[in-house]
Write a protein that holds these residues in place. Structure first.
Motif, PDB file in Angstrom:
ATOM      1  N   TYR A 242       0.884  -1.173   0.000  1.00 10.28           N
ATOM      2  CA  TYR A 242       0.000   0.000   0.000  1.00 10.28           C
ATOM      3  C   TYR A 242       0.912   1.211   0.000  1.00 10.28           C
TER       4      TYR A 242
ATOM      5  N   GLN B 102      -2.692  -5.857  -7.581  1.00 10.14           N
ATOM      6  CA  GLN B 102      -3.519  -5.779  -6.373  1.00 10.14           C
ATOM      7  C   GLN B 102      -2.815  -4.897  -5.349  1.00 10.14           C
ATOM      8  N   SER B 103      -3.611  -4.180  -4.580  1.00  9.76           N
ATOM      9  CA  SER B 103      -3.069  -3.377  -3.486  1.00  9.76           C
ATOM     10  C   SER B 103      -4.236  -2.979  -2.579  1.00  9.76           C
ATOM     11  N   HIS B 104      -3.952  -2.052  -1.666  1.00  7.34           N
ATOM     12  CA  HIS B 104      -4.970  -1.483  -0.784  1.00  7.34           C
ATOM     13  C   HIS B 104      -5.171  -0.027  -1.185  1.00  7.34           C
ATOM     14  N   ILE B 105      -6.413   0.443  -1.086  1.00  2.56           N
ATOM     15  CA  ILE B 105      -6.692   1.829  -1.468  1.00  2.56           C
ATOM     16  C   ILE B 105      -7.697   2.439  -0.487  1.00  2.56           C
TER      17      ILE B 105
ATOM     18  N   THR C 279      -5.244   7.160  -4.553  1.00  2.00           N
ATOM     19  CA  THR C 279      -5.808   6.816  -5.865  1.00  2.00           C
ATOM     20  C   THR C 279      -5.014   7.464  -6.985  1.00  2.00           C
TER      21      THR C 279
ATOM     22  N   SER D 193      -6.756  -4.599 -12.460  1.00  2.00           N
ATOM     23  CA  SER D 193      -6.238  -4.213 -11.146  1.00  2.00           C
ATOM     24  C   SER D 193      -7.396  -4.199 -10.155  1.00  2.00           C
TER      25      SER D 193
ATOM     26  N   PHE E 161      -8.314  -3.344  -5.975  1.00  2.00           N
ATOM     27  CA  PHE E 161      -7.826  -2.660  -4.782  1.00  2.00           C
ATOM     28  C   PHE E 161      -8.759  -2.943  -3.614  1.00  2.00           C
TER      29      PHE E 161
ATOM     30  N   SER F  37     -10.582  -0.473 -13.207  1.00  3.91           N
ATOM     31  CA  SER F  37     -10.120  -1.082 -11.957  1.00  3.91           C
ATOM     32  C   SER F  37     -11.312  -1.449 -11.085  1.00  3.91           C
TER      33      SER F  37
END
Length: 467
Positions: free
Chosen positions: A218, A242-245, A264, A277, A279, A298
């Motif tokens: 992240y 993939q990640s955290h948002i 973002t 992608s 999130f 996304s």
């Protein structure tokens, strides 16, 4: 005729979504799939199958290529977990009384650092994958750790156990709280590229179920240089991200202090907002950010259970849907204390109810299609999750040309769900209707009610007594 004889058949009640979050239930369906797991035919009424075809089905029964569910069973698509941290399964259920950043420093990073030991990785990854399958999860989007070789161990666990999945080594080059758990920027990028090449060339030649995913942890743990380098790799190899948002208020404050802009836009500047992608969380996304994500293609992994603990809010999935953003469900182990997607479905409904309570909105004041119900949760865990991962043409429902990823549910497993008293139900003779049985499954079932699990047409789990 020879081709038909090679097919496998499952006859059962069936529940799935074919377009949006409306569940279609068939009381007696028949599905045919080939040895490669591709669905070749779906009869929504098995009784209407012609006599010649029934002769073929009878032949399949004789040589073990036919299975028929009983009155208490029905078939649903395999569940799709769009956000899970595989190494965190090892301490699931711990430390949930702490704020997110403290929890990461006290539990997550020390636990993940131990996965440099490949024996530890093998033990815990195999447990996590096996448990997921027992709970009906046929596809999962996995965060691993920063360790390249241990991430390969996770990939091989998926291959051995038969689960479909995305596997990514975590990329992070900033971690002042736990300085021994991190990477140099160049090393992180090299490892990420090496894993893409390894997974694409070594494993996908024979196993299309395994896919690489780039995994910047992240924003607070990633330099802008690392994010942009990963964006370049995403474009070069056309792989998922993939990640955290916009997860929690403390993380957003940290991002603002360091960068003066919301996460973002940092992801977008790095070309990480792209089709494929996904999130996690997105709880505090603003309208312009949702519109940007929709424009880029996304999606969001909705993690309602962990949001209750760490996010300082709830994702309003209706806003995301209205903005055109795809939404799947995530267990978010171990921020979420359960690997069960049934728990994630129920938590999604509770999160919606919490939003209504906070806004002092009565449910009866909302149109039915603007509610988040058990059907919405089921959609996000099946077809909606598939669409969020760009796999809606491959999995998520029972349609010709898709893969047979499926779960056989048994409501009559002893010791869990008691039958509805005759006379209360809306079905024949006052028994529970198919719709009532389906709702009771979503609201009451657990792993004990997961009888069989298939991925690509292969039986990957059978509970005791269902072999």
């Amino acid at each position: 005729a020879h081709a038909s004889q090679a097919l496998r058949y499952v006859r059962s009640r069936m529940a799935h979504c074919t377009r949006g979050p409306t569940v279609e239930i068939q009381s007696d369906a028949l599905i045919a799939f080939d040895a490669n797991g591709e669905i070749k035919e779906v009869w929504r009424d098995a009784k209407a199958v012609d006599a010649q075809m029934m002769d073929v089905v009878k032949a399949a029964r004789l040589d073990g290529r036919y299975m028929e569910g009983n009155a208490g069973q029905f078939l649903v698509p395999g569940f799709i977990d769009t956000h899970i941290h595989a190494p965190q399964y090892s301490y699931m259920g711990s430390g949930l009384d702490k704020p997110l950043l403290q929890w990461l420093d006290h539990y997550t990073f020390p636990a993940e650092a131990a996965f440099s030991d490949l024996d530890i990785a093998q033990e815990h990854y195999q447990r996590a994958v096996k448990k997921g399958l027992r709970e009906g999860t046929t596809t999962a989007m996995y965060f691993a750790t920063i360790h390249k070789e241990a991430t390969k161990v996770l990939a091989h666990c998926l291959l051995e156990e038969g689960q479909r999945g995305f596997v990514g080594a975590v990329s992070m080059d900033v971690n002042p709280g736990v300085p021994h758990y991190g990477q140099q920027t160049e090393a992180a990028l090299n490892d990420a590229e090496d894993l893409i090449v390894y997974l694409k060339s070594k494993l996908q030649q024979t196993q299309k179920r395994l896919m690489p995913v780039l995994t910047p942890r992240y924003v607070p743990t990633c330099s802008v240089e690392l994010l942009k380098g990963l964006g370049h790799l995403a474009e070069k190899y056309d792989v998922h991200v993939q990640s955290h948002i916009s997860e929690s208020l403390d993380v957003l404050e940290e991002v603002d202090r360091e960068h003066g802009v919301r996460d973002t836009y940092l992801f977008d500047d790095a070309k990480l907002l792209r089709p494929g992608s996904i999130f996690a969380h997105g709880v505090h996304l603003q309208e312009d950010e949702l519109c940007l994500m929709a424009e880029r293609g996304s999606s969001i992994a909705h993690c309602p259970l962990s949001n209750f603990f760490f996010a300082h809010g709830h994702l309003d999935v209706r806003r995301a849907f209205e903005a055109g953003v795809g939404v799947g469900l995530g267990s978010d182990v171990a921020g979420g204390y359960s690997i069960s997607m049934l728990n994630a479905m129920r938590s999604a409904v509770l999160a919606h109810k919490a939003i209504l309570i906070e806004n002092k909105t009565r449910p009866d004041q909302l149109p039915q299609d603007n509610q988040v119900t058990h059907e919405t949760g089921f959609y996000m865990a099946t077809l909606g999750g598939a669409a969020a991962l760009g796999l809606q043409d491959k999995i998520g429902s029972f349609e010709v040309g898709k893969r047979f990823d499926a779960v056989l549910v048994d409501l009559e497993t002893p010791g869990n769900i008691d039958p509805m008293p005759t006379g209360l139900g809306k079905g024949r003779g006052g028994d529970a209707s198919d719709a009532e049985d389906f709702e009771r499954f979503i609201n009451l079932a657990d792993g004990r009610n997961i009888a069989k699990v298939w991925v690509d047409g292969h039986l990957v789990h059978a509970a005791e007594g269902y072999d």
